[in-house]
Design an enzyme around this catalytic site. Structure first.
Site, PDB file in Angstrom:
ATOM      1  N   ILE A 133      80.976  13.032 -25.949  1.00 48.88           N
ATOM      2  CA  ILE A 133      81.994  14.053 -25.703  1.00 48.88           C
ATOM      3  C   ILE A 133      83.126  13.933 -26.712  1.00 48.88           C
ATOM      4  O   ILE A 133      83.635  14.932 -27.226  1.00 48.88           O
ATOM      5  CB  ILE A 133      82.538  13.913 -24.265  1.00 48.88           C
ATOM      6  CG1 ILE A 133      81.433  14.224 -23.245  1.00 48.88           C
ATOM      7  CG2 ILE A 133      83.729  14.828 -24.047  1.00 48.88           C
ATOM      8  CD1 ILE A 133      81.819  13.923 -21.813  1.00 48.88           C
ATOM      9  N   TYR A 153      83.661   1.627 -11.171  1.00 49.65           N
ATOM     10  CA  TYR A 153      83.748   2.797 -12.051  1.00 49.65           C
ATOM     11  C   TYR A 153      84.522   3.925 -11.374  1.00 49.65           C
ATOM     12  O   TYR A 153      85.427   4.519 -11.972  1.00 49.65           O
ATOM     13  CB  TYR A 153      82.344   3.276 -12.420  1.00 49.65           C
ATOM     14  CG  TYR A 153      82.330   4.533 -13.260  1.00 49.65           C
ATOM     15  CD1 TYR A 153      82.763   4.515 -14.582  1.00 49.65           C
ATOM     16  CD2 TYR A 153      81.890   5.756 -12.734  1.00 49.65           C
ATOM     17  CE1 TYR A 153      82.761   5.668 -15.366  1.00 49.65           C
ATOM     18  CE2 TYR A 153      81.879   6.914 -13.503  1.00 49.65           C
ATOM     19  CZ  TYR A 153      82.321   6.867 -14.812  1.00 49.65           C
ATOM     20  OH  TYR A 153      82.330   8.007 -15.583  1.00 49.65           O
ATOM     21  N   LYS A 187      88.306   5.755 -12.380  1.00 51.82           N
ATOM     22  CA  LYS A 187      88.517   7.193 -12.595  1.00 51.82           C
ATOM     23  C   LYS A 187      89.586   7.747 -11.644  1.00 51.82           C
ATOM     24  O   LYS A 187      90.377   8.625 -12.021  1.00 51.82           O
ATOM     25  CB  LYS A 187      87.193   7.949 -12.420  1.00 51.82           C
ATOM     26  CG  LYS A 187      86.175   7.643 -13.516  1.00 51.82           C
ATOM     27  CD  LYS A 187      86.730   7.996 -14.891  1.00 51.82           C
ATOM     28  CE  LYS A 187      85.748   7.737 -16.013  1.00 51.82           C
ATOM     29  NZ  LYS A 187      86.277   8.107 -17.339  1.00 51.82           N
ATOM     30  N   THR A 233      74.977  11.721 -22.016  1.00 49.65           N
ATOM     31  CA  THR A 233      75.506  10.834 -23.053  1.00 49.65           C
ATOM     32  C   THR A 233      74.950   9.422 -22.872  1.00 49.65           C
ATOM     33  O   THR A 233      74.189   9.152 -21.938  1.00 49.65           O
ATOM     34  CB  THR A 233      77.050  10.758 -22.990  1.00 49.65           C
ATOM     35  OG1 THR A 233      77.430  10.065 -21.779  1.00 49.65           O
ATOM     36  CG2 THR A 233      77.669  12.141 -22.995  1.00 49.65           C
TER      37      THR A 233
END
Length: 394
Positions: free
Chosen positions: A116, A269, A273, A306
């Protein structure tokens, strides 16, 4: 002055493994009476005592505390992937937006050498921006610079080393940038890791929290003065932080931000975020209070194909390999919201919002908890050893 959009919502208390635990006495046999003096005692081999049962419960709770974050994360990922598929199947999609040229503006994009970040850098360079890729792989970064220069015919693309897992490296990067004596109009906090095994950064932080969140927290704060000096009333400087839909299932454990009690890569994770969303809202609040011409927004790229998925289990890799072409966004599609947040005239002076598919979207309820934002900010300042500029706002 940036106008901050906030919603007043009731804070949701995070559910911790400890909150799910049962009292040790529940479900266990009554404690045996002590033998009478002189009474004969017998030891029965294999008879389960209280300790094995307690250990069994502890093991079950430990397994549950690891399994629940994974289940939550995969459920939210599946929901987003299905939404993306339905959106793709819709007839007559919206045309790609056309943005004004950005000649003379300067941007920093972390993790801009691939995925990205790479497509974010390429599009900003195509608009005429001077773009600096901040990354920890010199050869990969220089190769990205070469390709982007060729594709955009913009020579103002460069690479500077910055390891977000090292506070020392971040400070050195900022020193190198300041030595250029150039303004900074856009900072894109894009880099990150996902589902890595339990390990620590150079400074001893859990890697998801240390790199994804604390690294960007420190970088943004060290560059904030330059951003303030670069922004004007008619052209605000912008901080764009890339979060994820996983923040909706994240739990912020202020008493265990390093996930020492029970490590789950999925939980760690998601927590990192959620921390990025809380940080962005707090940052916008402080900027607005000071009357500076800087805005801070969060972007959600969606489920994107990705290299972040390299740490998932083999079964997930197989499913991804078979379905990514249909359900996942391409890295270029994933970069669209970051680019929109960085240069769209529609967002001039607008801060403190969450963007998904170039649309303003409500983040999780707990992310609007101003007390939680403040406490996380204060703790982050202690961890990164910087002055808590928000303390005067108490």
């Amino acid at each position: 002055m940036p106008r901050s959009e906030r919603q007043s919502v009731r804070a949701v208390q995070p559910v911790t493994a400890a909150a799910l635990s049962l009292p040790l006495g529940v479900g266990s046999a009554a404690a045996p009476r002590p033998p009478s003096p002189g009474a004969e005692t017998h030891t029965h081999r294999g008879a389960p005592g209280p300790r094995p049962r307690a250990e069994g419960r502890e093991a079950a709770m430990s397994l549950l505390s690891r399994a629940l974050p994974a289940l939550r994360l995969y459920c939210i990922g599946l929901a987003v992937a299905l939404h993306q598929l339905l959106r793709r199947l819709r007839p007559g999609g919206a045309p790609a937006p056309v943005f004004p040229t950005q000649n003379g503006n300067v941007a920093i994009v972390t993790g801009g050498a691939k995925g990205i970040g790479y497509h974010t850098v390429k599009h900003l360079a195509r608009l005429g921006m001077h773009v600096i890729i901040a990354g920890n792989d010199e050869s990969e970064g220089q190769e990205a610079v070469r390709k982007i220069k060729e594709e955009t015919v913009n020579e103002k693309v460069e690479f500077l080393h910055c390891d977000l897992a090292s506070m020392k490296s971040i400070r050195q990067f900022v020193q190198q940038f300041r030595a250029k004596n150039c303004p900074l109009h856009v900072l894109v906090n894009n880099a990150g890791v996902m589902l890595v095994p339990e390990r620590k950064t150079e400074d001893g932080f859990e890697e998801h929290f240390g790199l994804n969140y604390l690294g960007h927290f420190l970088l943004t704060n060290l560059l904030l003065e330059t951003l303030k000096q670069s922004g004007t009333r008619s052209h605000n400087a912008r901080v764009i932080t890339v979060a994820s839909a996983t923040h909706y299932v994240g739990r912020l454990h202020l008493n265990d931000l390093q996930s020492r009690c029970s490590y789950s890569p999925h939980g760690a994770y998601a927590q990192s975020k959620l921390a990025l969303v809380l940080f962005t809202y707090r940052l916008q609040h402080l900027i607005t209070s000071d009357g500076n011409h800087v805005t801070a927004n969060v972007v959600d790229p969606g489920v994107v194909n990705t290299e972040l998925y390299k740490n998932v289990c083999w079964a997930t890799k197989v499913v991804k390999w078979m379905t990514a072409w249909l359900f996942f966004k391409t890295p270029e599609e994933g970069a669209s919201t970051s680019i929109y947040a960085a240069v769209s005239p529609e967002l001039e002076g607008v801060g403190g919002i969450y963007l998904y598919n170039e649309q303003r979207t409500k983040s999780t309820d707990v992310s609007y908890d101003e007390e939680l934002q403040r406490r996380l900010w204060t703790e982050s300042c202690k961890m990164t050893r910087i002055s808590d500029v928000g303390s005067r706002d108490l």
